[in-house]
Enzyme design. Structure first.
Site, PDB file in Angstrom:
ATOM      1  CD  GLU A 180      -0.061   1.581  -1.415  1.00  0.00           C
ATOM      2  OE1 GLU A 180       0.400   0.764  -2.242  1.00  0.00           O
ATOM      3  OE2 GLU A 180       0.313   2.766  -1.376  1.00  0.00           O
ATOM      4  CD  GLU A 384       2.867   4.387   1.948  1.00  0.00           C
ATOM      5  OE1 GLU A 384       3.253   4.412   0.757  1.00  0.00           O
ATOM      6  OE2 GLU A 384       2.667   3.344   2.588  1.00  0.00           O
TER       7      GLU A 384
HETATM    8  C1  NOJ Z   1       3.432   2.259  -1.107  1.00  0.00           C
HETATM    9  C2  NOJ Z   1       3.829   1.233  -0.094  1.00  0.00           C
HETATM   10  O1  NOJ Z   1       2.920   1.200   0.964  1.00  0.00           O
HETATM   11  C3  NOJ Z   1       5.259   1.388   0.401  1.00  0.00           C
HETATM   12  O2  NOJ Z   1       5.604   0.223   1.076  1.00  0.00           O
HETATM   13  C4  NOJ Z   1       6.164   1.684  -0.781  1.00  0.00           C
HETATM   14  O3  NOJ Z   1       7.506   1.615  -0.450  1.00  0.00           O
HETATM   15  C5  NOJ Z   1       5.780   3.029  -1.348  1.00  0.00           C
HETATM   16  N1  NOJ Z   1       4.433   2.937  -1.866  1.00  0.00           N
HETATM   17  C6  NOJ Z   1       6.690   3.537  -2.471  1.00  0.00           C
HETATM   18  O4  NOJ Z   1       6.531   2.792  -3.618  1.00  0.00           O
END
Ligand code: NOJ
Length: 481
Positions: A180, A384
């Site tokens: 991200e 994710e």
């Molecule tokens: C995206 C992130 O990559 C991760 O580190 C985070 O904990 C999750 N979203 C949940 O917000």
């Protein structure tokens, strides 16, 4: 976990859209779970400083201990829980300053040994590692030299990637360079704002908008992220390694017009450009989108593209695209929002709403099919997907009945199945997260895990959603009636 009757049946329907070799996984990241923040020669990352020095996370919390997964005794128990979950893959990240304490220079042998052992232990358990090189653990020493704003970071990241590939490259089938990148910039902007804010105690309740929306000069940095990912891919190719690599785990945020007015349609298109296409287009089409370049120019921001850069990015294409999906958001034109591109996200969450946006499985399907249609259906892995909802994670009588996460999980796996049926080239699904962990500026206050963690005692307890995930995996993405 005891075996469930669903596992015993374990009948995979011939009609399941999920192939037998589909990757079913869970994901974590180094800072959120490891602890051991000063162990065995590790250097500091920006997050060590944000939490310990700036006290930027909720209630002044840190991840100095986190889930204590730097401890092999602890993580072996966690691997046993992953095995019980039935996953065949686990995504985690390497902590850059654990490997290179100053960000560059000679590697820390103990840091590399830790990851080598972790990878070996996962494989012994039959769990394939997906290794993220960078999940925001920027070495503090490099932040002090300008971090991502300094073009030299392309060389720093290249060196780091080379060290990792030399040490671990033959043992890992799937690598991913940057997690991200848009959120990383958001947090950098947030940290800057936080340091400059007199009352330094705010934690936003709404999702952090990508830097595109709040930090004009920050947009230049996207180009350095693109170049760094391409440099890592070049290092990977040079070594003729057996595995595959992704440039990014892209936070895919569908941008919807808040109303059916032409102005809002335009606002949503620009939002999509600033959040999604600015990353996807260069790596998958070879150029930055014209409308985004024009919008940046209008704000006085020029992407620092030098001759040969775009060719370099195109020549070092990834093998697959990581996709992180949580939700989508509505956008409206707002001419008064002059520091925000003349647009505004209109979702205003109530305290009971999920932290990362409303559950929109329909947008998950649509987002994957959009990648298929607009970007020639690249091989994709959902790196994710998950949710956290206030009040959903109460431990009562030794059980956590996280009904909202369970619904989210079942409906999003079904939505992914729908995208597969329609031809989206998706090879795996990693739920965020295996465990409750340190949720960045929100500290330990927002839980996303399938496994409940008591942060004071390190006690783990699989939640209802964990049992359901195991059932989904065993039954080709469905919960049998
Ligand atoms: C995206 C992130 O990559 C991760 O580190 C985070 O904990 C999750 N979203 C949940 O917000």
């Amino acid at each position: 976990m005891p075996p469930s009757s669903a596992d015993n049946q374990s009948v995979r329907s011939a009609h399941s859209p999920f192939p037998a070799d589909f990757l079913w996984g869970v994901a974590t990241a180094a800072y959120q779970v490891e602890g051991g923040w000063q162990a065995d020669g590790k250097g500091l990352s920006v997050w060590d400083v944000y939490t310990n020095t700036d006290r930027m996370a909720a209630k002044g919390e840190t991840a100095n201990v986190a889930l204590n997964m730097y401890d092999r005794g602890q993580y072996l128990q966690d691997i046993a829980l992953l095995k019980d979950l039935g996953v065949n893959a686990y995504r985690f990240s390497l902590n850059w300053p654990r490997i290179l304490p100053e960000g560059t220079g000679a590697p820390n042998v103990a840091g590399i040994a830790y990851y080598r052992q972790l990878i070996a232990d996962l494989k012994t358990a039959g769990i394939a590692p997906l290794v993220t090189l960078y999940h925001w653990e920027l070495p503090q020493a490099l932040a002090e030299r300008g971090g991502w704003a300094n073009r030299e970071i392309v060389g720093w990241f290249r060196h780091y990637a080379g060290v990792v590939f030399d040490a671990l490259g033959r043992d890992v089938a799937l690598f991913l360079a940057l997690n991200e990148p848009s959120t990383d910039l958001s947090f950098a902007a947030y940290a800057k704002q936080f340091r400059e804010t007199p009352r330094r105690e705010w934690v936003p309740l709404t999702p952090l908008p990508p830097a595109a929306f709040t930090w004009f000069p920050g947009q230049r940095v996207v180009h350095h992220q693109q170049l760094a990912a391409a440099a890592a891919i070049e290092e990977f190719r040079k070594r003729n390694l057996p595995g595959r690599i992704a440039a990014v785990a892209m936070l895919l945020i569908p941008a919807l017009p808040a109303t059916d007015s032409a102005a809002d349609a335009e606002a949503a298109r620009l939002a999509d450009g600033l959040m999604n296409r600015i990353y996807l287009d260069p790596m998958l089409k070879g150029s930055y989108p014209d409308d985004v370049v024009a919008a940046l120019r209008g704000a006085g921001v020029e992407l620092p593209v030098e001759p040969g850069d775009m060719e370099f990015i195109s020549q070092n294409r990834a093998d697959f695209l990581g996709v992180n999906f949580y939700s989508g958001f509505p956008f409206a034109a707002d001419p008064a929002a002059t520091d925000n591109w003349g647009l505004r996200m209109t979702w205003s969450p109530s305290p009971a709403d999920p932290y990362n946006g409303p559950a929109r499985p329909d947008l998950f399907t649509a987002g994957l099919l959009r990648l298929k249609a607009d970007y020639a259906n690249p091989p994709m892995i959902v790196t994710e997907n998950g949710t956290g909802v206030p009040g959903d994670d109460e431990l009562v009588g030794g059980h956590v009945h996280d009904a909202k996460r369970t619904d989210y999980l079942v409906s999003h796996v079904a939505a992914l199945g729908e995208a597969l049926r329609e031809g989206a080239n998706v090879e795996g699904y990693f739920h965020w997260s295996s465990h409750d962990n340190f949720e960045w500026v929100a500290g330990y206050g927002r839980r996303f895990g399938l496994i409940h963690v008591d942060f004071a005692t390190q006690r783990r307890m699989p939640k209802h959603s964990a049992f359901i995930y195991r059932t989904l995996i065993a039954n080709g993405g469905r919960v049998p009636a």
